[in-house]
Design a protein around this motif. Sequence first.
Motif, PDB file in Angstrom:
ATOM      1  N   SER A  14       0.839  -1.193   0.000  1.00 23.14           N
ATOM      2  CA  SER A  14       0.000   0.000   0.000  1.00 23.14           C
ATOM      3  C   SER A  14       0.875   1.244   0.000  1.00 23.14           C
ATOM      4  O   SER A  14       1.981   1.242   0.549  1.00 23.14           O
ATOM      5  CB  SER A  14      -0.908   0.041   1.233  1.00 23.14           C
ATOM      6  OG  SER A  14      -1.821  -1.036   1.239  1.00 23.14           O
ATOM      7  N   PHE A  15       0.355   2.318  -0.603  1.00 24.17           N
ATOM      8  CA  PHE A  15       0.996   3.625  -0.560  1.00 24.17           C
ATOM      9  C   PHE A  15      -0.023   4.635  -0.052  1.00 24.17           C
ATOM     10  O   PHE A  15      -1.059   4.849  -0.685  1.00 24.17           O
ATOM     11  CB  PHE A  15       1.492   4.041  -1.952  1.00 24.17           C
ATOM     12  CG  PHE A  15       2.591   3.172  -2.505  1.00 24.17           C
ATOM     13  CD1 PHE A  15       3.908   3.338  -2.092  1.00 24.17           C
ATOM     14  CD2 PHE A  15       2.302   2.185  -3.432  1.00 24.17           C
ATOM     15  CE1 PHE A  15       4.921   2.535  -2.604  1.00 24.17           C
ATOM     16  CE2 PHE A  15       3.302   1.379  -3.951  1.00 24.17           C
ATOM     17  CZ  PHE A  15       4.622   1.557  -3.535  1.00 24.17           C
ATOM     18  N   ASN A  16       0.278   5.230   1.093  1.00 24.46           N
ATOM     19  CA  ASN A  16      -0.624   6.230   1.687  1.00 24.46           C
ATOM     20  C   ASN A  16      -2.062   5.725   1.786  1.00 24.46           C
ATOM     21  O   ASN A  16      -3.022   6.451   1.467  1.00 24.46           O
ATOM     22  CB  ASN A  16      -0.583   7.530   0.871  1.00 24.46           C
ATOM     23  CG  ASN A  16       0.803   8.144   0.836  1.00 24.46           C
ATOM     24  OD1 ASN A  16       1.499   8.176   1.840  1.00 24.46           O
ATOM     25  ND2 ASN A  16       1.205   8.619  -0.335  1.00 24.46           N
ATOM     26  N   GLY A  17      -2.193   4.489   2.200  1.00 26.31           N
ATOM     27  CA  GLY A  17      -3.515   3.898   2.389  1.00 26.31           C
ATOM     28  C   GLY A  17      -4.143   3.325   1.134  1.00 26.31           C
ATOM     29  O   GLY A  17      -5.206   2.697   1.212  1.00 26.31           O
ATOM     30  N   LEU A  18      -3.499   3.522  -0.021  1.00 25.45           N
ATOM     31  CA  LEU A  18      -4.026   2.977  -1.278  1.00 25.45           C
ATOM     32  C   LEU A  18      -3.416   1.601  -1.528  1.00 25.45           C
ATOM     33  O   LEU A  18      -2.199   1.463  -1.665  1.00 25.45           O
ATOM     34  CB  LEU A  18      -3.690   3.913  -2.448  1.00 25.45           C
ATOM     35  CG  LEU A  18      -4.117   3.434  -3.837  1.00 25.45           C
ATOM     36  CD1 LEU A  18      -5.630   3.355  -3.934  1.00 25.45           C
ATOM     37  CD2 LEU A  18      -3.555   4.363  -4.917  1.00 25.45           C
ATOM     38  N   LEU A  19      -4.261   0.587  -1.589  1.00 23.66           N
ATOM     39  CA  LEU A  19      -3.806  -0.782  -1.782  1.00 23.66           C
ATOM     40  C   LEU A  19      -3.447  -1.001  -3.249  1.00 23.66           C
ATOM     41  O   LEU A  19      -4.306  -0.944  -4.116  1.00 23.66           O
ATOM     42  CB  LEU A  19      -4.893  -1.766  -1.347  1.00 23.66           C
ATOM     43  CG  LEU A  19      -4.505  -3.249  -1.267  1.00 23.66           C
ATOM     44  CD1 LEU A  19      -3.391  -3.471  -0.241  1.00 23.66           C
ATOM     45  CD2 LEU A  19      -5.722  -4.087  -0.903  1.00 23.66           C
ATOM     46  N   VAL A  20      -2.167  -1.284  -3.504  1.00 26.71           N
ATOM     47  CA  VAL A  20      -1.684  -1.499  -4.870  1.00 26.71           C
ATOM     48  C   VAL A  20      -1.563  -2.990  -5.169  1.00 26.71           C
ATOM     49  O   VAL A  20      -1.946  -3.445  -6.245  1.00 26.71           O
ATOM     50  CB  VAL A  20      -0.331  -0.795  -5.096  1.00 26.71           C
ATOM     51  CG1 VAL A  20       0.228  -1.093  -6.486  1.00 26.71           C
ATOM     52  CG2 VAL A  20      -0.488   0.713  -4.913  1.00 26.71           C
ATOM     53  N   HIS A  21      -1.027  -3.737  -4.238  1.00 24.52           N
ATOM     54  CA  HIS A  21      -0.941  -5.186  -4.378  1.00 24.52           C
ATOM     55  C   HIS A  21      -1.750  -5.838  -3.270  1.00 24.52           C
ATOM     56  O   HIS A  21      -1.495  -5.619  -2.090  1.00 24.52           O
ATOM     57  CB  HIS A  21       0.515  -5.659  -4.301  1.00 24.52           C
ATOM     58  CG  HIS A  21       1.323  -5.268  -5.501  1.00 24.52           C
ATOM     59  ND1 HIS A  21       2.708  -5.192  -5.485  1.00 24.52           N
ATOM     60  CD2 HIS A  21       0.945  -4.929  -6.755  1.00 24.52           C
ATOM     61  CE1 HIS A  21       3.135  -4.826  -6.668  1.00 24.52           C
ATOM     62  NE2 HIS A  21       2.087  -4.661  -7.464  1.00 24.52           N
TER      63      HIS A  21
END
Length: 247
Positions: A14-21
């Motif tokens: 995750s980046f800044n609460g955004l789930l990427v994987h």
Amino acid sequence: MSKVIIEFKDVYKSFNGLLVHNGINLSILEGEIMSLLGGSGSGKSVMLKELIGLIRPDKGDIIVFGKNVTQMKENELFQLREHIGLLFQGAALFDSLTVSQNIAYPLREHLHLTEKEIQERVDEKLKLVGLSGIGSKMPAELSGGMKKRVGLARAIATEPDIILYDEPTTGLDPMTAQRINELILELQRKLGVTTIVVTHDLHCVRMVSDRIAMLHEGKIVMVGTWEELAASGIQTVKDFISGTICD
């Protein structure tokens, strides 16, 4: 049967609460060309950065040559990177260095070679990408396609076991993109390397891939040949292919 040389096991990031994987699982075989296909922001390039240890996943394991990259210290990652070549999306050449100096850079960083050996290696790699005789030029003197090929010459300078391509045809005209696709195939045949291509270019995918992994919403939703993807009943796969091809 080819052995698994790279494996992503239940990888989360995750980046800044955004789930990427959201639980990535993928096995890549020795000597194959695996393309990572998906829309912008689907996490394709992040997988490459995780693979070489530039980004650490929040959870999960990434196994390369039988070793867990997520547990490596910096000196171990440095040794791993000696065996991996990366073509950056924008080629990422050093503007202040000549073409020859750009290609020689990883040789000086990673290998103990004489100046004569370095120059021979540089000339050999330039010839391999069809750019013999331009070693004295500066990056500013090159076209976009030439920069990509110089970046590719630098990526293979250390004669790696794995080559990673991040959007190799983005921003190129169709003829130059075709040349890059042909180079990917040629280098895989000549060098026997394991190759990962990150792209949303379906022509590139169809031309170079042994197998394709389709990413969507943080997961691998399908792995297969182009023919298998084209015949897939998975709606996400169908939508991506039909929405991208302009016949």
